[in-house]
Design a protein around this motif. Structure first.
Motif, PDB file in Angstrom:
ATOM      1  N   THR A  84       0.769 -14.475 -28.712  1.00  0.00           N
ATOM      2  CA  THR A  84       0.807 -13.019 -28.769  1.00  0.00           C
ATOM      3  C   THR A  84      -0.298 -12.477 -29.678  1.00  0.00           C
ATOM      4  O   THR A  84      -0.887 -11.440 -29.399  1.00  0.00           O
TER       5      THR A  84
ATOM      6  N   ARG B 128      -3.705 -12.560 -27.835  1.00  0.00           N
ATOM      7  CA  ARG B 128      -3.815 -11.496 -26.824  1.00  0.00           C
ATOM      8  C   ARG B 128      -3.939 -10.132 -27.496  1.00  0.00           C
ATOM      9  O   ARG B 128      -4.661  -9.251 -27.031  1.00  0.00           O
TER      10      ARG B 128
ATOM     11  N   SER C   8       0.495  -5.439 -23.535  1.00  0.00           N
ATOM     12  CA  SER C   8       0.948  -6.726 -23.008  1.00  0.00           C
ATOM     13  C   SER C   8       1.358  -7.703 -24.094  1.00  0.00           C
ATOM     14  O   SER C   8       2.059  -8.682 -23.820  1.00  0.00           O
TER      15      SER C   8
ATOM     16  N   ALA D 127      -0.067 -19.319 -22.086  1.00  0.00           N
ATOM     17  CA  ALA D 127      -0.673 -18.069 -21.622  1.00  0.00           C
ATOM     18  C   ALA D 127      -2.189 -18.152 -21.650  1.00  0.00           C
ATOM     19  O   ALA D 127      -2.866 -17.137 -21.593  1.00  0.00           O
TER      20      ALA D 127
ATOM     21  N   HIS E 298       8.503 -13.936 -25.413  1.00  0.00           N
ATOM     22  CA  HIS E 298       7.743 -15.184 -25.437  1.00  0.00           C
ATOM     23  C   HIS E 298       8.149 -16.076 -26.601  1.00  0.00           C
ATOM     24  O   HIS E 298       8.077 -17.310 -26.521  1.00  0.00           O
TER      25      HIS E 298
ATOM     26  N   LEU F 257       5.197 -10.911 -24.656  1.00  0.00           N
ATOM     27  CA  LEU F 257       3.915 -11.201 -23.995  1.00  0.00           C
ATOM     28  C   LEU F 257       4.102 -11.103 -22.495  1.00  0.00           C
ATOM     29  O   LEU F 257       4.977 -11.759 -21.919  1.00  0.00           O
ATOM     30  N   ASP F 258       3.303 -10.263 -21.864  1.00  0.00           N
ATOM     31  CA  ASP F 258       3.324 -10.110 -20.408  1.00  0.00           C
ATOM     32  C   ASP F 258       4.723  -9.832 -19.872  1.00  0.00           C
ATOM     33  O   ASP F 258       5.166 -10.417 -18.876  1.00  0.00           O
TER      34      ASP F 258
ATOM     35  N   ASN G 271      -6.074  -8.547 -21.183  1.00  0.00           N
ATOM     36  CA  ASN G 271      -6.228  -9.926 -20.875  1.00  0.00           C
ATOM     37  C   ASN G 271      -7.373 -10.548 -21.637  1.00  0.00           C
ATOM     38  O   ASN G 271      -8.134 -11.278 -21.074  1.00  0.00           O
TER      39      ASN G 271
ATOM     40  N   SER H 214      -7.324  -5.644 -20.102  1.00  0.00           N
ATOM     41  CA  SER H 214      -6.837  -5.233 -18.788  1.00  0.00           C
ATOM     42  C   SER H 214      -6.796  -3.707 -18.733  1.00  0.00           C
ATOM     43  O   SER H 214      -6.745  -3.031 -19.766  1.00  0.00           O
TER      44      SER H 214
ATOM     45  N   ASP I  54      -3.901  -2.346 -20.812  1.00  0.00           N
ATOM     46  CA  ASP I  54      -3.993  -2.422 -22.269  1.00  0.00           C
ATOM     47  C   ASP I  54      -5.026  -1.478 -22.869  1.00  0.00           C
ATOM     48  O   ASP I  54      -4.993  -1.222 -24.073  1.00  0.00           O
TER      49      ASP I  54
END
Length: 310
Positions: free
Chosen positions: A290, A293, A252, A92, A215, A210-211, A85, A302, A305
């Motif tokens: 993307t 991140r 992610s 995002a 995305h 993404l996540d 994150n 996170s 990740d």
């Protein structure tokens, strides 16, 4: 104290795709810095970075072309055949830095540039595990794929598609047999390569994940030739199928290329680091999400990740 701007670092020569992402970053208000790897300050606490105020330049004599207007022609890598994150932007977007914090720095570049610059700037580079493609179910790859040391691949006695998993150390090509691979004078025999059956694709698409969602996406090839266009519903549906089956085995933010063969079968082609991948025909603002991140402050990772840092 003035909040330092978010920054996107680029190398000094850009592909057309990288220029598109740079323009998206400028529209979002990011500061753009184009610099050679040798010109990057050593660490975020060094002069020119810590508490970097609006309009501040690089350390005297560093010599990069830094500008919030981002002119220049730079080369961020296209495909490589890949932070938890850390802030993503747009839909995002997470909150920016607070006063007194070090700048929030991101990167879009090829592996050789990124490997020098990212550690100096506290950037965590996310990528798929080297054997990710080889561990996918056959239903998603439609071919046998092995991850093994190139020293073992020298024993191949059949044509095979061979490539480095996450960079271009071993060119991605169909080799007639193992004797045609780069030799031990050029590549460490313990270097892991991906060896797969030869498969041809009628259409190829790049999915920016993404996540756990697709995305952004776009077509980049048809019958092995560059062809840009939108991604159809079938490509997006297959991307969701890949995420459902293997999403937890990816960071992610990542790029996954998929394709359809002449019989209509869908297959995963490869995974690429988002920070080193071109956006082709995908929405550049969403593709930028993307990238931000996938190459952002290591302090923002996170727990998930942390296991995917290059």
């Amino acid at each position: 104290m003035t909040r330092p701007p978010r920054t996107l670092v680029l190398p000094p020569r850009l592909t057309a795709s990288a220029r598109t992402l740079r323009a998206a970053a400028l529209r979002r208000g990011l500061r753009i810095v184009e610099a050679t790897a040798s010109a990057v300050p050593e660490g975020l606490d060094g002069p020119g970075w810590a508490g970097w105020p609006e309009g501040a330049g690089w350390p005297e004599g560093a010599g990069p072309d830094a500008s919030s207007g981002g002119s220049g022609n730079a080369e961020a890598a296209g495909n490589s055949g890949a932070a938890g994150n850390a802030e993503a932007a747009g839909s995002a977007e997470a909150a920016g830095n607070t006063a007194g914090e070090a700048p929030c720095v991101h990167l879009h570049a090829g592996p050789s540039f990124a490997d020098v610059v990212a550690p100096a700037l506290g950037i965590a580079l996310l990528e798929a595990p080297a054997d990710w493609l080889a561990r996918l179910p056959r239903a998603l790859t439609r071919r046998e794929i092995l991850a093994l040391p190139i020293g073992e691949a020298y024993r191949l006695r059949r044509p095979a598609f061979v490539k480095s998993p996450n960079d271009k150390g071993v060119p991605a090509l169909v080799y007639a047999d193992g004797s045609r691979l780069p030799g031990p004078d050029a590549v460490d025999p313990e270097t892991v390569v991906l060896v797969s059956d030869v498969m041809t694709f009628a259409d190829e698409y790049r999915l920016h994940l993404l996540d756990g969602t697709v995305h952004a996406a776009g077509q980049y090839a048809e019958s092995g030739r560059l062809r840009l266009g939108p991604a159809g519903g079938d490509a997006l549906a297959f991307g969701r199928e890949v995420l459902a089956a293997a999403g937890e085995t990816l960071p992610s933010a990542i790029v996954v290329d998929v394709g359809r063969d002449d019989t209509g079968r869908w297959a995963v082609i490869e995974a690429n680091a988002a920070w080193a991948s071109g956006c082709y025909s995908a929405d550049p603002d969403r593709a930028l999400d993307t990238v931000l991140r996938a190459a952002g402050p290591a302090t923002g990772l996170s727990p998930h990740d942390r296991g995917f840092v290059r």
